[in-house]
Design a protein around this motif. Structure first.
Motif, short mmCIF file in Angstrom:
data_model
loop_
_atom_site.label_atom_id
_atom_site.label_comp_id
_atom_site.label_asym_id
_atom_site.label_seq_id
_atom_site.Cartn_x
_atom_site.Cartn_y
_atom_site.Cartn_z
N SER A 8 0.82 -1.21 0.00
CA SER A 8 0.00 0.00 0.00
C SER A 8 0.86 1.26 0.00
CB SER A 8 -0.93 -0.01 1.22
OG SER A 8 -0.19 0.06 2.43
N MET A 9 2.01 1.21 0.66
CA MET A 9 2.91 2.36 0.67
C MET A 9 3.49 2.61 -0.72
SD MET A 9 4.91 1.71 4.26
CE MET A 9 6.03 3.09 4.00
N VAL A 10 3.77 1.54 -1.47
CA VAL A 10 4.28 1.70 -2.84
C VAL A 10 3.22 2.37 -3.71
CG1 VAL A 10 4.99 0.45 -4.91
CG2 VAL A 10 5.90 -0.22 -2.69
N VAL A 11 1.97 1.94 -3.58
CA VAL A 11 0.89 2.54 -4.37
C VAL A 11 0.70 4.01 -3.97
CG1 VAL A 11 -1.56 2.42 -4.93
CG2 VAL A 11 -0.24 0.32 -4.68
N LEU A 12 0.71 4.27 -2.66
CA LEU A 12 0.56 5.65 -2.20
C LEU A 12 1.74 6.51 -2.64
CD1 LEU A 12 -1.03 7.71 -0.55
CD2 LEU A 12 0.17 6.92 1.49
N GLY A 13 2.94 5.91 -2.67
CA GLY A 13 4.09 6.64 -3.16
C GLY A 13 3.95 7.01 -4.62
N GLY A 14 3.33 6.13 -5.41
CA GLY A 14 3.08 6.45 -6.81
C GLY A 14 2.12 7.62 -6.96
N VAL A 15 1.08 7.63 -6.13
CA VAL A 15 0.13 8.75 -6.17
C VAL A 15 0.82 10.05 -5.75
CG1 VAL A 15 -2.01 9.65 -5.17
CG2 VAL A 15 -1.83 7.22 -5.74
N THR A 16 1.67 9.97 -4.73
CA THR A 16 2.40 11.15 -4.27
C THR A 16 3.29 11.70 -5.38
OG1 THR A 16 2.41 10.29 -2.01
CG2 THR A 16 4.02 12.00 -2.54
N ARG A 17 3.96 10.81 -6.11
CA ARG A 17 4.83 11.27 -7.19
C ARG A 17 4.02 11.87 -8.33
NH1 ARG A 17 5.62 8.86 -11.67
NH2 ARG A 17 4.85 6.87 -10.88
N LEU A 18 2.92 11.21 -8.71
CA LEU A 18 2.12 11.68 -9.84
C LEU A 18 1.44 13.01 -9.55
CD1 LEU A 18 0.55 8.27 -10.89
CD2 LEU A 18 2.19 9.60 -12.22
N THR A 19 1.06 13.24 -8.31
CA THR A 19 0.45 14.52 -7.94
C THR A 19 1.49 15.55 -7.51
OG1 THR A 19 0.13 13.72 -5.68
CG2 THR A 19 -1.69 13.41 -7.21
N ILE B 259 0.40 0.72 -21.66
CA ILE B 259 0.05 1.39 -22.92
C ILE B 259 -1.06 2.40 -22.71
CG2 ILE B 259 -0.85 1.02 -25.24
CD1 ILE B 259 0.51 -1.71 -25.23
N SER B 260 -2.07 2.03 -21.92
CA SER B 260 -3.18 2.95 -21.63
C SER B 260 -2.70 4.18 -20.88
CB SER B 260 -4.26 2.21 -20.81
OG SER B 260 -4.74 1.08 -21.50
N THR B 261 -1.78 3.97 -19.94
CA THR B 261 -1.23 5.11 -19.20
C THR B 261 -0.49 6.07 -20.13
OG1 THR B 261 -0.97 3.72 -17.23
CG2 THR B 261 0.30 5.76 -17.30
N LEU B 262 0.27 5.51 -21.06
CA LEU B 262 1.03 6.33 -22.00
C LEU B 262 0.12 7.11 -22.93
CD1 LEU B 262 3.95 6.94 -23.04
CD2 LEU B 262 3.58 5.09 -24.70
N PRO C 230 -2.46 9.73 -16.44
CA PRO C 230 -3.35 10.17 -15.36
C PRO C 230 -2.97 9.48 -14.05
CG PRO C 230 -4.46 8.57 -16.75
CD PRO C 230 -3.15 8.86 -17.41
N VAL C 231 -3.35 10.08 -12.95
CA VAL C 231 -2.98 9.54 -11.64
C VAL C 231 -3.55 8.15 -11.43
CG1 VAL C 231 -3.19 9.89 -9.15
CG2 VAL C 231 -2.78 11.85 -10.65
N SER C 232 -4.78 7.93 -11.85
CA SER C 232 -5.43 6.64 -11.62
C SER C 232 -4.71 5.52 -12.36
CB SER C 232 -6.90 6.70 -12.05
OG SER C 232 -7.00 7.10 -13.42
N LEU C 233 -4.46 5.70 -13.65
CA LEU C 233 -3.80 4.66 -14.43
C LEU C 233 -2.32 4.52 -14.06
CD1 LEU C 233 -5.30 5.15 -18.02
CD2 LEU C 233 -5.74 3.30 -16.40
N GLY C 234 -1.68 5.64 -13.75
CA GLY C 234 -0.27 5.58 -13.37
C GLY C 234 -0.06 4.78 -12.08
N SER C 235 -0.89 5.03 -11.08
CA SER C 235 -0.78 4.29 -9.83
C SER C 235 -1.18 2.83 -10.01
CB SER C 235 -1.64 4.95 -8.75
OG SER C 235 -3.00 5.05 -9.18
N ALA C 236 -2.18 2.57 -10.86
CA ALA C 236 -2.57 1.18 -11.14
C ALA C 236 -1.45 0.43 -11.85
CB ALA C 236 -3.85 1.16 -11.99
#
Length: 400
Positions: free
Chosen positions: A127-138, A349-352, A357-363
């Protein structure tokens, strides 16, 4: 004679009950003679009479287990996949284990509690890795003016916000915008060091992998093995799965450099990068090695190549092991890994194409860790059984 030799194995109450249920279930569809033999076996008083003999010779367990296997095979039309459900439980509780090293020696309850703790810790890191991705993307991390180990409340008044803004003026991000005299747009924002970001994400992956592997070793000290044929098949698959798992890890690390260089915003087309397959500026930095870690074009090209190679490698693993004699759990894991690899490439590919977007990037980041989890589980399941279990396995798994 068989009853006289096997009776010491039933001295412990839990073992006697487990073995009785095991035999009763195995002979449910057998002949009436086999059921009567099982009933007479457990109705005798031999168990109590030879208590002293068994305690003085605990290593007789292995030979008794082998005779028990022969007893099962002698019943027409019946086969219990292995003695693992009985012999492994006994081996986990006795000090006479041969070749089996337990991480937790406090019994099944202790193993369960430690396993829950380890898997819970792994889930927390996930969960921390996923939250870290959201933190980076935002880009929330770039707005931090200080860091306290104990944490703290955000500013709650105008005066506190002004104090935080004065601290923010001292940050490298604000100074860079002040020198350039330009507003912070999406493409002009300062980047986190790709090296530090890759090191940060890689360390999180390593910690998570260690927790997951250790948890699996605690709750599953023996791999699923019902026959020597399946053990040999698992060894063949392991030789192929190890380099594939390494490739999965390298691809995940390359994704960290994509994030650190904001390479996802550079070429939002697929399969080509813009109008060409390979951009002209992929090797423009000097020295040459810098391009693989700091050049936006090269970093994205590397990740595309590695991701495609990983997908092809996992699909090839499934294809090459189709006819190998394997435990059903191993075959299921291979199929699940192929499906997850396909989903992960689709997310990438969808993220690119969607401009990250934050949702696809974190996923996509969560998908990388999920794919690695499946590879870890597969490698763990393909381990070689202990010598104790190997000696009790039949050559070929029989079916009813």
């Amino acid at each position: 004679m068989f009853r006289n030799r096997l009776s010491p194995f039933l001295l412990v109450k839990s073992n006697r009950k487990a073995l009785y249920n095991h035999l009763t279930q195995a002979t449910s569809s057998s002949s009436r003679v086999a059921r009567e033999e099982t009933s007479r076996f457990f109705s005798t008083g031999i168990v109590r009479r030879i208590l002293h003999d068994f305690r003085s010779s605990p290593k007789v367990l292995l030979s008794l287990s082998l005779e028990l296997r022969d007893f099962y095979n002698a019943i027409p039309g019946q086969y219990v996949p292995s003695l693992r459900n009985v012999s492994t439980v006994q081996s986990l509780n006795e000090k006479s284990n041969e070749g089996l090293k337990l991480l937790v020696n406090g019994g099944s309850h202790a193993q369960k509690m430690v396993g829950i703790w380890l898997f819970g810790s792994a889930a927390w890191v996930f969960s921390m890795v996923v939250l870290g991705g959201v933190t980076r993307l935002t880009r929330s991390g770039l707005s931090m003016t200080d860091w306290k180990f104990s944490g703290g409340l955000p500013p709650l008044s105008d005066e506190e916000w002004l104090q935080e803004f004065e601290k923010y003026k001292l940050s490298p991000e604000y100074k860079k915008f002040e020198i350039k005299n330009e507003p912070p747009t999406e493409y002009a924002q300062p980047r986190v060091s790709p090296y530090r970001l890759a090191a940060h994400l890689t360390s999180a992956f390593v910690i998570y992998s260690g927790l997951l592997w250790t948890g699996l070793s605690v709750v599953m000290p023996e791999p699923p093995a019902e026959s020597m044929s399946w053990v040999k098949g698992a060894a063949k698959v392991k030789r192929l799965a190890l380099p594939v798992s390494l490739l999965v890890g390298i691809t995940a690390v390359s994704g960290a450099f994509v994030a650190g260089n904001d390479a996802g915003h550079a070429y939002n087309t697929f399969p080509k990068m813009g109008d060409t397959w390979i951009p002209e500026d992929v090797l423009e930095m000097k020295p040459l090695i810098r391009n693989f870690f700091e050049n936006t074009s090269m970093v994205q090209l590397d990740h595309r190549i590695l991701a495609t190679t990983t997908l092809v490698s996992i699909a090839s693993l499934w294809w090459l092991t189709r006819k190998v004699d394997l435990h059903p759990a191993v075959r299921y894991l291979i199929g699940s890994t192929v499906g997850m690899a396909g989903l992960q490439v689709t997310l990438g590919i969808s993220t690119l194409l969607s401009y990250v977007p934050v949702s696809l990037g974190s996923a996509h980041q969560a998908g990388a860790l999920t794919l690695m989890s499946l590879m870890i589980l597969l490698i763990h399941t393909l381990r070689k059984p202990s010598p104790f279990l190997l000696k009790s396995l039949p050559k070929v798994a029989k079916t009813i």
